[in-house]
Design a protein around this motif. Structure first.
Motif, PDB file in Angstrom:
ATOM      1  N   LEU A   1       0.871  -1.169   0.000  1.00 42.31           N
ATOM      2  CA  LEU A   1       0.000   0.000   0.000  1.00 42.31           C
ATOM      3  C   LEU A   1       0.907   1.217   0.000  1.00 42.31           C
ATOM      4  O   LEU A   1       1.673   1.432   0.950  1.00 42.31           O
ATOM      5  CB  LEU A   1      -0.907  -0.009   1.224  1.00 42.31           C
ATOM      6  CG  LEU A   1      -1.892   1.149   1.361  1.00 42.31           C
ATOM      7  CD1 LEU A   1      -2.929   1.118   0.236  1.00 42.31           C
ATOM      8  CD2 LEU A   1      -2.592   1.087   2.721  1.00 42.31           C
TER       9      LEU A   1
ATOM     10  N   GLY B   1       1.645   5.500  -1.084  1.00 46.14           N
ATOM     11  CA  GLY B   1       1.240   6.806  -1.565  1.00 46.14           C
ATOM     12  C   GLY B   1       1.783   7.032  -2.962  1.00 46.14           C
ATOM     13  O   GLY B   1       2.724   6.352  -3.399  1.00 46.14           O
TER      14      GLY B   1
ATOM     15  N   VAL C   1      -2.434   4.967  -3.406  1.00 46.41           N
ATOM     16  CA  VAL C   1      -3.372   5.955  -2.875  1.00 46.41           C
ATOM     17  C   VAL C   1      -3.143   7.276  -3.603  1.00 46.41           C
ATOM     18  O   VAL C   1      -2.083   7.892  -3.473  1.00 46.41           O
ATOM     19  CB  VAL C   1      -3.184   6.140  -1.361  1.00 46.41           C
ATOM     20  CG1 VAL C   1      -4.184   7.172  -0.825  1.00 46.41           C
ATOM     21  CG2 VAL C   1      -3.334   4.814  -0.626  1.00 46.41           C
TER      22      VAL C   1
ATOM     23  N   LEU D   1      -6.209   2.663  -5.568  1.00 45.78           N
ATOM     24  CA  LEU D   1      -7.156   2.440  -4.483  1.00 45.78           C
ATOM     25  C   LEU D   1      -8.466   3.143  -4.814  1.00 45.78           C
ATOM     26  O   LEU D   1      -8.475   4.340  -5.106  1.00 45.78           O
ATOM     27  CB  LEU D   1      -6.597   2.983  -3.167  1.00 45.78           C
ATOM     28  CG  LEU D   1      -7.459   2.725  -1.927  1.00 45.78           C
ATOM     29  CD1 LEU D   1      -7.261   1.294  -1.446  1.00 45.78           C
ATOM     30  CD2 LEU D   1      -7.112   3.709  -0.815  1.00 45.78           C
TER      31      LEU D   1
ATOM     32  N   LEU E   1     -10.261   6.272   1.613  1.00 47.42           N
ATOM     33  CA  LEU E   1      -9.086   5.558   2.109  1.00 47.42           C
ATOM     34  C   LEU E   1      -9.421   4.646   3.285  1.00 47.42           C
ATOM     35  O   LEU E   1      -9.069   3.461   3.288  1.00 47.42           O
ATOM     36  CB  LEU E   1      -8.000   6.554   2.519  1.00 47.42           C
ATOM     37  CG  LEU E   1      -6.775   5.947   3.220  1.00 47.42           C
ATOM     38  CD1 LEU E   1      -5.987   5.066   2.264  1.00 47.42           C
ATOM     39  CD2 LEU E   1      -5.888   7.046   3.802  1.00 47.42           C
TER      40      LEU E   1
ATOM     41  N   SER F   1       5.458   6.929   2.338  1.00 48.67           N
ATOM     42  CA  SER F   1       4.020   7.246   2.256  1.00 48.67           C
ATOM     43  C   SER F   1       3.513   7.847   3.562  1.00 48.67           C
ATOM     44  O   SER F   1       2.490   7.439   4.112  1.00 48.67           O
ATOM     45  CB  SER F   1       3.230   5.977   1.902  1.00 48.67           C
ATOM     46  OG  SER F   1       3.788   5.304   0.798  1.00 48.67           O
TER      47      SER F   1
ATOM     48  N   VAL G   1      -0.177   8.886   4.249  1.00 49.47           N
ATOM     49  CA  VAL G   1      -1.073   7.745   4.414  1.00 49.47           C
ATOM     50  C   VAL G   1      -0.847   7.099   5.773  1.00 49.47           C
ATOM     51  O   VAL G   1      -1.807   6.716   6.466  1.00 49.47           O
ATOM     52  CB  VAL G   1      -0.863   6.723   3.282  1.00 49.47           C
ATOM     53  CG1 VAL G   1      -1.839   5.549   3.433  1.00 49.47           C
ATOM     54  CG2 VAL G   1      -1.045   7.375   1.923  1.00 49.47           C
TER      55      VAL G   1
END
Length: 205
Positions: free
Chosen positions: A46, A48, A84, A99, A103, A124, A127
């Motif tokens: 995951l 950014g 993201v 994504l 969020l 990130s 996030v």
């Protein structure tokens, strides 16, 4: 439920921005194993957008080059990468996707997906902050470097309330880097000076 871990290189004065400018002299085998254990072992990343862009600009080429870091580059390439971003993105790195939706709602659903692998984050920071605030980040891996950078973005912004964390493990590397693993502390200690002063050395008189 799947666990989300976040790994960050951080200076002694809390800076996490542009670690490529100051952390490489401290990157040894111990740190490589720590990064591989947190990031390289996950089947889902995951990220950014800025972190994803920097990864996508470097790791596919490193995989093709077949040098010492090619195996790690292949692990990142094979992992599912969820980015993201508020912008529509065109992906050229395999297994990359945007994504969808809010969020917090999307990450909550992601944690509920059937898998025995962690969801890993690197960098990130925006996030990471939001997931910490929402109670969705399970482990925060900080590789604290023995250097003061003096300028740049720091991990934590000014806020009205403190964020209690519980230390899960601490490992000191030969370079002086300390690998600290935290989680949110739902049972953080409380007290004031009156309770703390009882632990001061007492006179025998």
């Amino acid at each position: 439920m799947r666990k989300i871990t976040a790994g960050l290189f951080i200076s002694l004065d809390g800076v996490i921005e542009d670690p490529q400018d100051w952390h490489f002299p401290y990157f040894n085998e111990e740190m490589g194993q720590a990064v591989d254990g947190q990031l390289g072992s996950a089947d889902t990343l995951l990220l950014g957008r800025k972190t994803y862009d920097s990864f996508a600009a470097a790791w596919p080429e490193r995989e093709k080059a077949g040098a010492d870091d090619a195996d790690f580059a292949t692990k990142l390439g094979d992992a599912r990468k969820i980015v993201v971003s508020r912008q529509e993105l065109h992906f050229t790195w395999r297994n990359s996707e945007l994504l969808k939706g809010d969020l917090i709602e999307a990450v909550t659903a992601l944690k509920k997906e059937p898998s025995t692998s962690d969801i890993a984050m690197s960098g990130s920071v925006s996030v990471v902050r939001r997931l910490l605030a929402a109670g969705l980040l399970d482990e925060l891996h900080l590789l604290v470097h023995p250097i003061a950078v003096y300028k740049g973005m720091r991990l934590f912004e000014d806020a009205d309330t403190p964020l209690p964390l519980k230390l899960l493990s601490s490992t000191t590397f030969a370079t002086g880097v300390v690998h600290l693993v935290y989680r949110l502390d739902d049972d953080a200690p409380t007290g004031d000076y009156n309770s703390a002063k009882a632990n001061l050395p007492q006179s025998d008189d």
